[in-house]
Design a protein around this motif. Structure first.
Motif, mmCIF file in Angstrom:
data_model
loop_
_atom_site.group_PDB
_atom_site.id
_atom_site.type_symbol
_atom_site.label_atom_id
_atom_site.label_comp_id
_atom_site.label_asym_id
_atom_site.label_seq_id
_atom_site.Cartn_x
_atom_site.Cartn_y
_atom_site.Cartn_z
ATOM 1 N N LEU A 151 0.840 -1.189 0.000
ATOM 2 C CA LEU A 151 0.000 0.000 0.000
ATOM 3 C C LEU A 151 0.878 1.243 0.000
ATOM 4 C CD1 LEU A 151 -2.707 -0.941 2.672
ATOM 5 C CD2 LEU A 151 -3.048 -0.798 0.195
ATOM 6 N N GLY A 152 0.543 2.208 -0.836
ATOM 7 C CA GLY A 152 1.236 3.478 -0.805
ATOM 8 C C GLY A 152 0.694 4.362 0.303
ATOM 9 N N LEU A 153 1.282 5.543 0.459
ATOM 10 C CA LEU A 153 0.855 6.447 1.525
ATOM 11 C C LEU A 153 -0.582 6.916 1.335
ATOM 12 C CD1 LEU A 153 3.973 8.730 2.109
ATOM 13 C CD2 LEU A 153 3.072 6.940 3.597
ATOM 14 N N GLU A 154 -1.042 7.022 0.099
ATOM 15 C CA GLU A 154 -2.375 7.543 -0.157
ATOM 16 C C GLU A 154 -3.390 6.434 -0.439
ATOM 17 O OE1 GLU A 154 -2.039 10.337 -3.307
ATOM 18 O OE2 GLU A 154 -0.916 11.804 -2.127
ATOM 19 N N ASP A 155 -2.950 5.181 -0.437
ATOM 20 C CA ASP A 155 -3.871 4.074 -0.703
ATOM 21 C C ASP A 155 -4.765 3.827 0.509
ATOM 22 O OD1 ASP A 155 -2.882 3.662 -3.229
ATOM 23 O OD2 ASP A 155 -1.372 2.215 -2.560
#
Length: 471
Positions: free
Chosen positions: A95-99
């Motif tokens: 997961l990315g920071l904005e996911d």
């Protein structure tokens, strides 16, 4: 000059790499190295519709569950919060920071649907076991078996005596665990069959839970009784890798029978059959020893379950000499104990319902014997019940005198250490899910997490120190 937080000018652009913020020795890096979920989608493909909106990635849910079980996060609601906040958890879950992190309700919807229909948690466990084998952590020479009691998610207050008639249709808010219990009863004993009539006349359990009726009413020594299940581990003794796990009710008969299921499943799926099997006295019954030796050709490094030793200072059956050719015992004074005193035209097996053959001495011999007071003071003649599997018991007794058996007794502690780790580190001392399928899911995920942690700490440099830090 004293610095001040936030004193500088705010940046307009940030360069942030999530991988740089996860320590190289973090336990999840080792776990990620050995976790391969490449064929997960292919396994689950038949259980998804080809049309409609894309679902939550099943690999994401499995990775989140692995994080929860590896780090003792028992609540899925809290697991979602931790994955949202923890950079290492986000990195492991891809997961990315904005996911966005999935809602906690997503897990229960999939668990009671496609995850159980496809038995995907067993698939994940098997894939991790395959990686353990490819890394050389499973030798297959010696296995150990044991069971541990885990409390069920069922209050003792919500229980009724087993002899009491229960109208399950009127139980308020009939749960999924109750429906699963009733379906299992109907499947095992269809109405009107002989099996159903036998079930009705069999001894009822002492107490039944109204929320999880499949849980067994049990008690640890010196403690109060509670509802529980048993997790049964079959481990390879080389590195303590769990090669199979089975959920059963918390009673000895089901625990012992689970060994047959696990041994045959591992042999069928992994082509593994141990040369020796290590266990405690619970697995030392005559029938089980005979199964190991005669059917599976496995050396039982198990204490013999023997209740023939007398505690009133009279002669035990071990003090009588067995003559295989004559099919008789000889007492210390030389008199014979036989199963038949005369020959029959049609030979009789003399096997009792307990799978024993009774050998009796002559009453005349016993009456005139000088050792009668030490042999059979309360009966007119001496009797010995010999198991039809006595040869297997004798072989187990012979093995118990070897140095290899002593080594096996020391190695058996490995499975006990896994149970301690399960309850103290992974926090699985009480189930969160109900019913046999809930216990099956939790025990499989916990065993998967333990195997992944074992690989990471043994094979990845520096992971052992980080493992202690996160524990």
């Amino acid at each position: 000059m004293m610095g001040q937080l936030g004193g500088g000018q705010d940046k307009l652009f940030y360069s942030f790499n999530l991988d740089n913020h996860v320590p190289r020795q973090h336990l999840l890096r080792g776990i990620d190295h050995f976790l391969d979920l490449g064929d997960l989608r292919r396994h689950l493909a038949p259980f998804y519709s080809p049309m409609g909106r894309p679902s939550i990635d099943p690999e994401l849910m499995i990775r989140m569950l692995i994080v929860g079980y590896c780090f003792g996060i028992r609540s899925e609601r809290r697991l979602c919060e931790e994955v949202h906040l923890n950079l290492a958890y986000r990195w492991f879950c891809r997961l990315g920071l904005e996911d966005a992190v999935p809602e906690h309700s997503t897990f229960s919807k999939n668990r009671h649907g496609r995850f159980r229909d496809s038995d995907v948690l067993r698939h994940v466990f098997e894939s991790v076991l395959g990686r353990c084998m490819s890394e050389g952590l499973v030798k297959g020479e010696g296995f150990a078996i044991d069971a541990s009691i885990i409390r069920a998610d069922a209050s003792s207050v919500r229980g009724v005596p087993g002899s009491e008639s229960i109208d399950w249709g009127c139980v308020k808010g009939q749960s999924r665990a109750v429906r699963e219990y009733l379906e299992a009863l109907e499947e095992a004993n269809p109405a009107g069959t002989e099996a159903a009539e036998m079930t009705e006349t069999s001894t009822p359990p002492k107490r039944i839970s109204l929320t999880d009726p499949a849980a067994s009413w049990t008690a640890a020594k010196g403690g109060l009784p509670f509802f529980a299940y048993s997790t049964n581990y079959l481990i390879d003794l080389q590195a303590g890798i769990i090669v199979d796990v089975e959920a059963t009710p918390a009673n000895r008969s089901h625990e012992v029978e689970s060994i047959r299921t696990m041994i045959e499943r591992v042999e069928q799926r992994r082509d593994l059959k141990p040369r020796r099997l290590v266990g405690d006295t619970a697995y030392g019954s005559a029938a089980m020893l005979a199964w190991m030796i005669e059917e599976k050709e496995i050396a039982p490094h198990v204490p013999v379950w023997d209740k023939t030793t007398r505690k009133d200072n009279t002669l035990s059956s071990s003090e009588f000499l067995w003559d295989e050719l004559a099919n008789e015992y000889r007492c210390p004074t030389g008199h014979a104990l036989r199963s038949d005193r005369r020959k029959f035209r049609n030979p009789r097996s003399r096997v009792t319902k307990a799978d024993t053959i009774i050998y009796r001495a002559s009453q005349l011999d016993c009456e005139s014997c000088s050792m009668k007071d030490r042999c059979c003071p309360n009966t007119p003649f001496r009797k010995i019940a010999r198991s039809i599997h006595e040869a297997a018991r004798d072989e187990a007794r012979r093995i118990a005198k070897t140095p290899e058996y002593k080594r096996s007794c020391r190695e058996r502690k490995k499975v006990e250490m896994l149970f301690a780790h399960l309850k103290r580190i992974l926090k699985l001392d009480r189930l969160r899910l109900r019913g046999p399928s809930g216990a099956h899911d939790e025990f499989l995920m916990a065993a998967t997490a333990q195997n992944l942690r074992r690989m990471a700490t043994r094979l990845m440099p520096g992971s052992k120190q980080m493992n202690h830090a996160v524990a």
